[in-house]
Every structure is written in structure tokens, then in C-alpha cells.
Design a protein around this motif. Structure first.
Motif, PDB file in Angstrom:
ATOM      1  N   MET A 144       0.831  -1.203   0.000  1.00 36.13           N
ATOM      2  CA  MET A 144       0.000   0.000   0.000  1.00 36.13           C
ATOM      3  C   MET A 144       0.863   1.249   0.000  1.00 36.13           C
ATOM      4  O   MET A 144       0.586   2.203  -0.722  1.00 36.13           O
ATOM      5  CB  MET A 144      -0.919  -0.025   1.226  1.00 36.13           C
ATOM      6  N   GLN A 145       1.935   1.248   0.796  1.00 27.63           N
ATOM      7  CA  GLN A 145       2.802   2.424   0.868  1.00 27.63           C
ATOM      8  C   GLN A 145       3.488   2.710  -0.464  1.00 27.63           C
ATOM      9  O   GLN A 145       3.749   3.862  -0.792  1.00 27.63           O
ATOM     10  CB  GLN A 145       3.854   2.241   1.958  1.00 27.63           C
ATOM     11  N   LYS A 146       3.795   1.671  -1.228  1.00 29.26           N
ATOM     12  CA  LYS A 146       4.444   1.848  -2.528  1.00 29.26           C
ATOM     13  C   LYS A 146       3.433   2.237  -3.604  1.00 29.26           C
ATOM     14  O   LYS A 146       3.658   3.147  -4.390  1.00 29.26           O
ATOM     15  CB  LYS A 146       5.179   0.567  -2.950  1.00 29.26           C
ATOM     16  N   LEU A 147       2.298   1.517  -3.658  1.00 27.13           N
ATOM     17  CA  LEU A 147       1.316   1.752  -4.713  1.00 27.13           C
ATOM     18  C   LEU A 147       0.628   3.112  -4.601  1.00 27.13           C
ATOM     19  O   LEU A 147       0.378   3.766  -5.607  1.00 27.13           O
ATOM     20  CB  LEU A 147       0.235   0.673  -4.695  1.00 27.13           C
ATOM     21  N   PHE A 148       0.307   3.504  -3.383  1.00 29.09           N
ATOM     22  CA  PHE A 148      -0.513   4.697  -3.184  1.00 29.09           C
ATOM     23  C   PHE A 148       0.240   5.816  -2.471  1.00 29.09           C
ATOM     24  O   PHE A 148      -0.338   6.596  -1.730  1.00 29.09           O
ATOM     25  CB  PHE A 148      -1.784   4.334  -2.419  1.00 29.09           C
ATOM     26  N   LYS A 149       1.530   5.905  -2.710  1.00 29.55           N
ATOM     27  CA  LYS A 149       2.365   6.910  -2.049  1.00 29.55           C
ATOM     28  C   LYS A 149       1.840   8.320  -2.284  1.00 29.55           C
ATOM     29  O   LYS A 149       1.701   9.111  -1.362  1.00 29.55           O
ATOM     30  CB  LYS A 149       3.806   6.810  -2.540  1.00 29.55           C
ATOM     31  N   GLY A 188       0.100   7.991  11.469  1.00 36.03           N
ATOM     32  CA  GLY A 188      -1.310   7.816  11.822  1.00 36.03           C
ATOM     33  C   GLY A 188      -2.224   8.051  10.630  1.00 36.03           C
ATOM     34  O   GLY A 188      -3.202   7.319  10.426  1.00 36.03           O
ATOM     35  N   HIS A 189      -1.890   9.056   9.831  1.00 35.90           N
ATOM     36  CA  HIS A 189      -2.699   9.333   8.640  1.00 35.90           C
ATOM     37  C   HIS A 189      -2.581   8.200   7.630  1.00 35.90           C
ATOM     38  O   HIS A 189      -3.568   7.842   6.976  1.00 35.90           O
ATOM     39  CB  HIS A 189      -2.281  10.665   8.005  1.00 35.90           C
ATOM     40  N   TRP A 191      -5.671   5.997   6.229  1.00 36.16           N
ATOM     41  CA  TRP A 191      -5.897   5.807   4.792  1.00 36.16           C
ATOM     42  C   TRP A 191      -5.960   4.317   4.481  1.00 36.16           C
ATOM     43  O   TRP A 191      -6.801   3.859   3.729  1.00 36.16           O
ATOM     44  CB  TRP A 191      -4.771   6.483   4.000  1.00 36.16           C
ATOM     45  N   PHE A 192      -5.059   3.536   5.092  1.00 41.82           N
ATOM     46  CA  PHE A 192      -4.997   2.085   4.894  1.00 41.82           C
ATOM     47  C   PHE A 192      -6.305   1.422   5.325  1.00 41.82           C
ATOM     48  O   PHE A 192      -6.843   0.566   4.621  1.00 41.82           O
ATOM     49  CB  PHE A 192      -3.810   1.535   5.685  1.00 41.82           C
ATOM     50  N   LYS A 193      -6.830   1.815   6.473  1.00 39.83           N
ATOM     51  CA  LYS A 193      -8.061   1.218   7.006  1.00 39.83           C
ATOM     52  C   LYS A 193      -9.277   1.564   6.147  1.00 39.83           C
ATOM     53  O   LYS A 193     -10.264   0.825   6.149  1.00 39.83           O
ATOM     54  CB  LYS A 193      -8.319   1.704   8.431  1.00 39.83           C
ATOM     55  N   ASN A 194      -9.216   2.691   5.441  1.00 33.33           N
ATOM     56  CA  ASN A 194     -10.366   3.172   4.679  1.00 33.33           C
ATOM     57  C   ASN A 194     -10.225   2.974   3.168  1.00 33.33           C
ATOM     58  O   ASN A 194     -10.903   3.646   2.396  1.00 33.33           O
ATOM     59  CB  ASN A 194     -10.604   4.652   4.987  1.00 33.33           C
ATOM     60  N   MET A 195      -9.371   2.045   2.753  1.00 35.63           N
ATOM     61  CA  MET A 195      -9.214   1.790   1.322  1.00 35.63           C
ATOM     62  C   MET A 195     -10.502   1.207   0.745  1.00 35.63           C
ATOM     63  O   MET A 195     -11.231   0.481   1.430  1.00 35.63           O
ATOM     64  CB  MET A 195      -8.062   0.810   1.061  1.00 35.63           C
ATOM     65  N   THR A 196     -10.747   1.501  -0.527  1.00 35.20           N
ATOM     66  CA  THR A 196     -11.917   0.962  -1.215  1.00 35.20           C
ATOM     67  C   THR A 196     -11.664  -0.512  -1.563  1.00 35.20           C
ATOM     68  O   THR A 196     -10.511  -0.952  -1.593  1.00 35.20           O
ATOM     69  CB  THR A 196     -12.192   1.737  -2.521  1.00 35.20           C
ATOM     70  N   PRO A 197     -12.718  -1.264  -1.843  1.00 40.27           N
ATOM     71  CA  PRO A 197     -12.525  -2.665  -2.255  1.00 40.27           C
ATOM     72  C   PRO A 197     -11.619  -2.791  -3.495  1.00 40.27           C
ATOM     73  O   PRO A 197     -10.817  -3.726  -3.574  1.00 40.27           O
ATOM     74  CB  PRO A 197     -13.940  -3.153  -2.545  1.00 40.27           C
TER      75      PRO A 197
END
Length: 124
Positions: free
Chosen positions: A48-53, A78-79, A83-89
């Protein structure tokens, strides 16, 4: 290979990457080239950190502006978690697909060779 070529080869993500990329293009652009990244199994968080930086950076800036702080690393983590917890399907599916692919393929062969030359003991 010159230093400049190595640096561009090992660069994780091009600077001009945009969020209008297809999932396949985004994955290819974000695919880490550094062999050290693959020392242990890649997690959803790593991917996630790489794809959605870029998206996480924008979200962090917005949230820090709301708080009235700037460049506070304690808020950034924390942000990123929020963001990670609220990702779309669709984003979750993209992360899962990339994670499976990256764990299966690992680093490019040339990068693995460079890593081994630098970090592994030589048999005498």
C-alpha cells in the motif's frame, strides 16, 4: 553500469507517476527494484505504501492542514494507517494482487546479483 544508471534502476517509483494510471501501470511503476525490500515476505502495508504513495501524501497534507501542523512525522504514520483502514474494495484488490505478484517474483535478477555481491559472504 554507472552510478546514475544504478540509481535510476533501483529507484522505487518515478517522480512523474500520476494517479490516472491503470492498476497494472501503477503496479509496474511502484514495483520495488531493490533486492533488500524482499528480504522478508511483503505485506499489504508495504505494498500500500508503494502503490498509493502519492495519494497518502496528499491525504497527509490535507489532514495536517486541518490540525494546523506541517511535516510532523508522528501525524504522518497515523494518517497512513487511517488511509490504509479506509481503502476501497478496488484498492484492496489492487494491493492484494501486487502483494502476491511481488512475493512470487521478488526483485529483478540484476538487482539480486548486485545485492549478493555487496552483502553476502564469499565462499573461500
Amino acid at each position: 553500469m554507472t552510478y546514475r544508471q544504478k540509481k535510476s534502476f533501483l529507484q522505487d517509483e518515478p517522480e512523474d507517476a500520476t494517479s490516472s494510471l491503470s492498476p497494472e501501470e501503477r503496479e509496474a511503476a511502484a514495483h520495488p527494484k531493490d533486492a533488500a525490500f524482499y528480504k522478508k515476505e511483503v505485506s499489504d502495508w508495504d505494498v500500500m505504501q508503494k502503490l498509493f504513495k502519492k495519494e497518502i501524501d496528499e491525504y497527509d497534507k490535507e489532514e495536517q492542514a486541518k490540525l494546523g501542523v506541517k511535516n510532523e512525522i508522528k501525524h504522518r504514520t497515523g494518517h497512513a494507517r487511517d488511509w490504509f483502514k479506509n481503502m476501497t474494495p478496488a484498492q484492496w484488490k489492487e494491493v492484494e494482487n501486487a502483494r502476491e505478484k511481488w512475493n512470487k517474483e521478488g526483485a529483478p535478477l540484476e538487482s539480486q546479483t548486485m545485492y549478493q555481491k555487496r552483502h553476502l559472504k564469499k565462499n573461500s
